[in-house]
Design a protein around this motif. Structure first.
Motif, PDB file in Angstrom:
ATOM      1  N   LEU A  69      34.258  37.957  26.884  1.00 55.82           N
ATOM      2  CA  LEU A  69      34.500  38.665  28.153  1.00 55.82           C
ATOM      3  C   LEU A  69      33.187  38.977  28.837  1.00 55.82           C
ATOM      4  N   LEU A 121      40.393  38.347  22.498  1.00 55.29           N
ATOM      5  CA  LEU A 121      39.830  37.848  23.749  1.00 55.29           C
ATOM      6  C   LEU A 121      38.470  37.209  23.548  1.00 55.29           C
ATOM      7  N   ASP A 125      36.188  41.824  36.572  1.00 59.86           N
ATOM      8  CA  ASP A 125      37.521  42.409  36.491  1.00 59.86           C
ATOM      9  C   ASP A 125      38.483  41.334  36.030  1.00 59.86           C
ATOM     10  N   LEU A 126      39.327  41.694  35.045  1.00 61.69           N
ATOM     11  CA  LEU A 126      40.297  40.746  34.516  1.00 61.69           C
ATOM     12  C   LEU A 126      41.314  40.325  35.565  1.00 61.69           C
ATOM     13  N   GLY A 185      38.867  46.175  32.418  1.00 60.24           N
ATOM     14  CA  GLY A 185      40.298  46.317  32.596  1.00 60.24           C
ATOM     15  C   GLY A 185      40.803  47.542  31.863  1.00 60.24           C
ATOM     16  N   LEU A 210      43.435  35.500  31.803  1.00 62.91           N
ATOM     17  CA  LEU A 210      43.214  35.056  30.431  1.00 62.91           C
ATOM     18  C   LEU A 210      43.460  33.550  30.337  1.00 62.91           C
ATOM     19  N   ARG A 241      39.909  37.210  36.955  1.00 67.57           N
ATOM     20  CA  ARG A 241      39.663  36.125  35.994  1.00 67.57           C
ATOM     21  C   ARG A 241      40.891  35.732  35.216  1.00 67.57           C
ATOM     22  N   ILE A 298      47.773  41.530  33.125  1.00 63.62           N
ATOM     23  CA  ILE A 298      47.127  40.335  32.601  1.00 63.62           C
ATOM     24  C   ILE A 298      47.865  39.850  31.366  1.00 63.62           C
ATOM     25  N   GLY A 358      44.393  44.583  34.930  1.00 61.10           N
ATOM     26  CA  GLY A 358      43.152  44.636  35.682  1.00 61.10           C
ATOM     27  C   GLY A 358      43.079  45.907  36.494  1.00 61.10           C
TER      28      GLY A 358
END
Length: 664
Positions: free
Chosen positions: A75, A67, A79-80, A173, A85, A83, A119, A113
């Protein structure tokens, strides 16, 4: 018989050992299960810890680099779920996880997340997974990793690992990783298995040691209990059954005899003059004597006969199945074996005993009843000439009543209830009274005049004989003063027992009484039974010598009925020998009695002693005594015992015709 009684005790101790073994096995097994459970739990915890560590490595070495590498921004703290990937991050994640899955280090991996949104998933799915409400998911969202072993077709470790931002260190996450657990489980099971066998082996050794200790302890307790039981039922000195064991045996045999109609005999045995052995040779010699006596008794008995030591020098026998003849024959053999000479401390001894026999059911059905009657027969033998006596009913004394007689006799001495009667002894040649024998009577307030045979045996076997004899001496010397004042010059004879002669100071007591009454010693004659002289103890010999030195006459009473031999009379200061009535009564028609009496008369004259014939009841006997040269006579023909003022010969003296040479 007593071995059979011990067996239930052995079985009970075996049951005790088995109970202890089972009871000790339960805590050992429980301890082993508890230890194994704790170790299994620790192993599982160790597996989860390994899963957490492996998931952390995967997160740090696979996910985070995928990541954060390349031109893609690292990162942040968001919170993933919001957002997501980038395509580049997604490709790197797929490449990295594909390698991990291919290598088998990861079964499945998702990146989620906080809202639960998937994700990334190695299989491309965007659904399923752990619910957001799951405590493990919530904990991972809050930065706390969780691991759980999932049991399915294959065992798997599910790890919920928080995903931290590289720069801020904040959680962005959750990494949901499924790791293979089988290898870990196999390794842990192998460890648990090894541990189980080690612990099991140790506990097994512990159990064996505990069981061995329990067995040794139980055996020791069993032996101790058997020893205690043996000691409680056996005499420590001789090893014979004691009074308690004998009672148990007798009661069992009597119950069986009552049911089956059996018969037998109970015998009480008392050693004669055992006290002399203790007094002269010491108690160690007395103990050795008792041991030797017990051995000789056992050698004389049959396999079914029972021998016990009741205490002191008293023994008891139970002879099941033996009648009067068999019992007497057996005891005669035992007596012969018993009287064989033995050597104690270098001193040769020949021990004698008195045997009293009570037969069952003839003389009783119960232990105490038979014991009392055997005791009565035994003491009858001690007073007479028979060593072995079978109970003969009321003629035998009742020693169990002696306690009552002794108590009443003490009060009789205090209340002056005793009186003296006198029986005359006359010169055979002229019929004149030369002496009188003092005979005690008891004027009982309830039973009237009690003859001496009803109370003297009780006195002789207790300390009462000493004050009783002193009372008789004092009263006889007082009465003598009365008849002397009335012009009667009579010697007074008083009977004394061996027990009187054994009391220290008895000669001094006699001397004091003579001085108190101002009586010359030669006016007193002390009659001693032949049995007392047969003891031949130093104390008796010394007392007789001191009394003779005072001038008091010594008379041997009932000569021929006891055990006196010529060796006892040799050197003895004997003034008079009284021939027992058993020989005197038959001289008129029995040649053997005549021969015995003539021999005693010659023996006594040879020793310088007078001869008195007892039990003279017919004129025919009296005439024969004149011809035989007897000195004095005493008996119902001459006069019965009466108070001294009434003493006068009440018979007609046979006329001696010297010219014709015979008595008419």
């Amino acid at each position: 018989m007593w071995k059979r009684r011990v067996r239930p005790r052995v079985r009970s101790t075996s049951r005790l050992f088995a109970t202890f073994a089972v009871a000790s096995l339960v805590p050992v097994v429980a301890l082993g299960a508890l230890v194994l459970q704790d170790y299994t739990r620790d192993a599982a915890e160790q597996g989860r810890a390994q899963g957490l560590a492996q998931a952390d490595v995967i997160t740090q070495m696979v996910v985070a680099p995928a990541l954060n590498s390349g031109d893609t921004p690292t990162l942040g703290g968001d919170d993933l779920s919001r957002r997501g990937l980038t395509a580049d991050q997604h490709d790197r994640m797929r490449e990295a996880t594909r390698l991990a899955v291919f290598n088998g280090s990861v079964q499945h991996l998702r990146l989620r997340g906080f809202s639960g949104r998937v994700i990334f998933s190695d299989d491309g799915s965007s659904s399923s997974g752990v619910p957001v409400s799951d405590p493990d998911f919530q904990a991972a969202s809050n930065g706390e990793p969780r691991a759980r072993v999932i049991m399915g077709r294959t065992r798997t470790i599910r790890v919920m690992q928080p995903m931290f931002a590289g720069a801020t260190g904040q959680s962005v996450g959750v990494v949901e990783v499924y790791l293979p657990y089988q290898e870990i489980a196999d390794r842990l099971e192998q460890q648990v298995s090894h541990t189980f066998w080690r612990i099991g082996g140790g506990l097994a050794v512990l159990y064996v040691l505990l069981a061995l200790l329990a067995w040794l302890t139980t055996r020791s307790l069993r032996r101790y209990a058997a020893d205690q039981r043996y000691n409680a039922l056996h005499d420590a000195l001789t090893g014979l059954p004691n009074r308690t064991a004998f009672r148990t045996w007798v009661e069992e045999r009597l119950d069986r005899a009552t049911r089956d109609g059996g018969h037998g005999a109970m015998v009480l045995v008392d050693l004669n003059r055992f006290k002399e052995v203790n007094d002269t040779l010491g108690h160690h010699a007395g103990d050795e004597l008792l041991r030797e006596v017990s051995v000789r008794f056992r050698d004389s008995l049959g396999p079914d006969d029972i021998l016990a030591r009741l205490g002191g020098d008293e023994f008891a026998l139970l002879l099941p199945g033996r009648d009067r003849t068999d019992a007497v024959a057996l005891l005669e053999q035992a007596r012969a074996r018993l009287t064989e000479e033995m050597v104690l401390d270098g001193v040769p001894l020949s021990i004698e005993a008195s045997f009293g026999i009570a037969l069952y059911p003839e003389h009783g059905h119960h232990m105490e009843e038979l014991k009392q009657r055997a005791d009565a027969a035994m003491y009858q033998g001690k007073r007479g000439t028979m060593d072995i006596v079978v109970y003969s009913g009321e003629q035998a004394a009742q020693p169990h009543q002696w306690l009552v007689v002794q108590a009443e006799l003490r009060h009789a001495l205090e209340r002056d209830e005793l009186i003296l009667h006198y029986q005359p002894k006359v010169g055979v040649s002229d019929g004149t009274v030369r002496a009188v024998e003092a005979l005690v009577r008891w004027q009982h307030p309830e039973r009237g005049l009690v003859p001496p045979g009803d109370f003297l045996p009780a006195a002789e076997h207790s300390g009462l004989i000493v004050p009783l004899t002193e009372w008789v001496l004092r009263r006889a010397l007082t009465d003598q003063l009365g008849w002397t004042a009335a012009g009667k010059r009579w010697v007074v004879s008083v009977n004394v027992s061996a027990r009187n002669l054994e009391v220290p100071g008895f000669p001094g007591l006699v001397a004091g009484l003579l001085a108190e009454h101002r009586t010359a010693p030669h006016w007193l004659m002390l009659e001693v039974t032949e049995t007392a002289l047969a003891g031949d103890t130093d104390t008796v010999q010394r007392a007789i010598a001191e009394l003779s030195a005072l001038g008091v006459g010594i008379s041997v009473d009932d000569f021929g009925a006891g055990y006196t031999s010529l060796s006892h009379l040799r050197g003895m200061p004997v003034a008079e020998i009284k021939i027992d009535r058993a020989f005197v009564k038959d001289v008129a028609h029995d040649p053997q009695s005549r021969a015995i009496v003539r021999s005693v008369i010659e023996l006594a004259h040879g020793l310088g002693s007078r001869v008195t014939a007892e039990g003279v009841e017919t004129a025919e006997v009296y005439r024969w005594l004149i011809e035989a040269g007897c000195d004095e006579a005493q008996g119902y023909l001459i006069g019965r015992p009466v108070p001294w003022p009434q003493v006068e010969p009440d018979f007609s003296l046979p006329v001696i015709d010297y010219s014709e040479g015979f008595v008419r």
